[in-house]
Write a protein that holds these residues in place. Structure first.
Motif, PDB file in Angstrom:
ATOM      1  N   TRP A   1       1.052  -1.197   0.007  1.00 35.16           N
ATOM      2  CA  TRP A   1      -0.309  -0.416   0.110  1.00 35.16           C
ATOM      3  C   TRP A   1       1.095   1.097   0.207  1.00 35.16           C
ATOM      4  CZ3 TRP A   1      -5.387  -0.146  -0.971  1.00 35.16           C
ATOM      5  CH2 TRP A   1      -5.273  -1.648  -0.643  1.00 35.16           C
ATOM      6  N   SER A   2       2.193   1.355   0.323  1.00 28.73           N
ATOM      7  CA  SER A   2       3.182   2.033   0.278  1.00 28.73           C
ATOM      8  C   SER A   2       3.898   2.444  -1.233  1.00 28.73           C
ATOM      9  CB  SER A   2       4.121   2.195   1.285  1.00 28.73           C
ATOM     10  OG  SER A   2       3.588   2.078   2.858  1.00 28.73           O
ATOM     11  N   LYS A   3       3.337   2.031  -2.163  1.00 28.18           N
ATOM     12  CA  LYS A   3       3.567   2.487  -3.289  1.00 28.18           C
ATOM     13  C   LYS A   3       3.340   3.476  -4.236  1.00 28.18           C
ATOM     14  CE  LYS A   3       4.963  -2.112  -4.952  1.00 28.18           C
ATOM     15  NZ  LYS A   3       6.631  -2.460  -6.206  1.00 28.18           N
ATOM     16  N   PRO A   4       4.362   3.867  -4.981  1.00 26.17           N
ATOM     17  CA  PRO A   4       4.311   5.566  -4.764  1.00 26.17           C
ATOM     18  C   PRO A   4       3.143   5.907  -5.873  1.00 26.17           C
ATOM     19  CG  PRO A   4       6.429   4.785  -5.641  1.00 26.17           C
ATOM     20  CD  PRO A   4       6.071   3.891  -4.748  1.00 26.17           C
ATOM     21  N   ALA A   5       2.500   5.050  -7.002  1.00 30.29           N
ATOM     22  CA  ALA A   5       1.349   5.345  -7.144  1.00 30.29           C
ATOM     23  C   ALA A   5      -0.192   4.909  -6.425  1.00 30.29           C
ATOM     24  CB  ALA A   5       1.091   4.735  -8.131  1.00 30.29           C
ATOM     25  N   ILE A   6       0.477   4.475  -5.692  1.00 37.01           N
ATOM     26  CA  ILE A   6      -1.037   4.152  -4.627  1.00 37.01           C
ATOM     27  C   ILE A   6      -1.178   5.682  -3.684  1.00 37.01           C
ATOM     28  CG2 ILE A   6      -1.758   2.939  -2.258  1.00 37.01           C
ATOM     29  CD1 ILE A   6      -1.496   0.707  -3.467  1.00 37.01           C
ATOM     30  N   GLN A   7      -0.144   5.540  -2.891  1.00 34.29           N
ATOM     31  CA  GLN A   7       0.389   6.668  -1.966  1.00 34.29           C
ATOM     32  C   GLN A   7      -0.305   8.085  -2.626  1.00 34.29           C
ATOM     33  OE1 GLN A   7       1.211   7.631   1.515  1.00 34.29           O
ATOM     34  NE2 GLN A   7       0.781   5.412   0.647  1.00 34.29           N
TER      35      GLN A   7
END
Length: 465
Positions: A251-257
């Motif tokens: 959930w910490s993937k840049p796109a998700i963030q």
């Protein structure tokens, strides 16, 4: 639940190949039986491919959600007219797991189950109690054609586990950002493509005394679905695979963030109608479709049928692609989240499993599938059931345009349903949409839910590649 002109080109649905299984849970694991003798009482033949007993009765438990249940009653009537004279009793049901898990344990579940909704049974624990359904699609329909030849390409992939076809997903679903074309035209608004454009539209909505978004407590995770789709479009399949495979810090993937940050900006600006955590979801949806208190609503294509009695006249419900973050996402803006859904299963231990399969066969007839598309304004997995005018539905016509625009850029995921995460995630998303938690809070709590499943040795994982 989707649509099209010539309707869902084969290449489009092939993009649904990621193993989606529908939500189900119960008491056993392992490989499913490939056949069942339950309910048999006649020799198998082309006209009786499952050996169902003549004039026997099928018990069907059907999720009473956005599609209702009378489409199965219609199929049952079609089945009853056939020479076998098999009849069905259809039981509308909402809380699938609570109502039916004890029946699986006792060995007396219904013959056919629509295992749908937020409280569906997790598939990973009842696989050994599910009939293999390849014989259903390899049989002939009531019009005399092999059912497999009448289906869109790739629609069996969502219900196939370890090479066994266990779940027949009956409805094609398009996920979109829904709006009123007439309202937008009247105000000169343009449908946003990015979260930044959505934020700007929120300001324009506020100036008119309206909100950008609205939500209801049972459907708060519709915004998670929007967020995941947006992040996959922005960051590509590595985002989808990280979530599907329950990776640490997925959930910490840049796109998700970046998506979460865009959402948080909109929430903090007051562009989301408050009170959703205490509002029943169809009441919240009516604030959008009837009151026009909000401009946009993320949902699957069941939304039109679900709200048909609570939609303002002249609303012109229309779907748009889910938002991206930047002007150069990994997948084009037109890429879309779409899959076969509404999962039907036939338990091996039911009293008339052969009859359960026969009712599925009736549902896959041209007559029953066309009735579903016409009355629900959503197509099934059966081809050739929707005319070019979409039965007069602007939502259905827009789905055709979305699919044409997406081409082969169609994707989906299954981890939420497969591992039964939705109930825990609802709590997290209701808090976030209420403005009570930060992006960091949202991320850590979603990751905790994911890690709990990933580290649970009793849960059988499915590796997605």
């Amino acid at each position: 639940m989707m649509a099209r002109r010539t309707f869902l080109r084969a290449a489009i649905v092939t993009g649904l190949a990621a193993p989606l299984v529908g939500t189900l849970a119960s008491c056993a694991a392992g490989g499913a039986q490939t056949s069942s003798t339950s309910g048999t009482g006649a020799a198998k033949s082309a006209k009786n491919p499952f050996g169902v007993k003549q004039k026997s009765t099928v018990q069907a438990a059907i999720f009473n959600g956005g599609y209702g249940t009378d489409y199965v009653d219609f199929a049952a009537a079609v089945m009853a007219k056939q020479p076998l004279g098999v009849k069905a009793t259809v039981q509308p049901i909402t809380n699938i797991a609570q109502s039916l898990q004890p029946k699986f344990v006792a060995g007396n579940p219904p013959d056919l189950i629509d295992n749908s909704g937020a409280n569906a049974i997790g598939i990973s624990t009842i696989r050994s109690q599910l009939s293999e359904l390849s014989d259903v699609i390899n049989s002939n329909n009531y019009e005399g054609k092999k059912i497999a030849d009448t289906l869109y390409t790739g629609v069996t992939a969502p219900g196939t586990l370890d090479g066994k076809f266990l779940v027949l997903n009956y409805v094609l679903t398009v996920y979109a950002l829904w709006y009123s074309q007439s309202l937008f035209d009247a105000n000169g608004w343009t449908v946003p493509k990015t979260w930044a454009e959505a934020y700007d539209l929120g300001g324009k909505a506020k100036a008119k005394g309206k909100y950008l978004f609205v939500w209801g407590k049972e459907a708060a995770t519709y915004y998670q679905t929007l967020a995941i789709a947006s992040a996959i479009k922005e960051g590509g399949d590595e985002v989808r695979l990280a979530l599907e495979n329950l990776e640490p810090k997925c959930w910490s993937k840049p796109a998700i963030q970046s998506v979460f940050t865009g959402m948080k900006k909109i929430i903090d600006a007051g562009y989301v109608k408050p009170g959703g955590a205490g509002t029943q979801f169809t009441a919240a949806q009516a604030q959008w479709s009837n009151d026009e208190a909000a401009l946009l609503y993320p949902s699957g294509s069941w939304i039109e049928n679900e709200m048909k009695k609570q939609t303002k006249a002249g609303f012109k419900m229309t779907g748009a692609p889910e938002l991206v973050v930047s002007s150069s996402p990994s997948k084009p803006y037109e890429a879309m989240h779409s899959t076969a859904g509404e999962p039907f299963i036939v338990p091996t231990t039911s009293a008339n499993a052969a009859g359960g399969k026969e009712l599925l066969r009736a549902m896959l007839s041209q007559e029953a599938a066309t009735n579903f598309a016409k009355t629900r304004l959503t197509p099934t997995i059966v081809k050739g059931t929707v005319p070019a005018d979409g039965f007069g539905s602007t939502a259905l016509v827009s789905q055709a345009k979305l699919l044409d625009g997406a081409g082969t850029n169609v994707f989906s995921w299954n981890f939420v349903d497969l591992y039964g995460m939705n109930q825990d995630q609802l709590v997290v998303w209701n808090s976030f949409l209420s403005g009570k938690s930060s992006v960091a809070d949202l991320t850590s709590k979603l990751q905790a839910i994911t890690d709990k499943v990933a580290n649970d040795s009793s849960v059988q994982k499915v590796k997605v590649s």
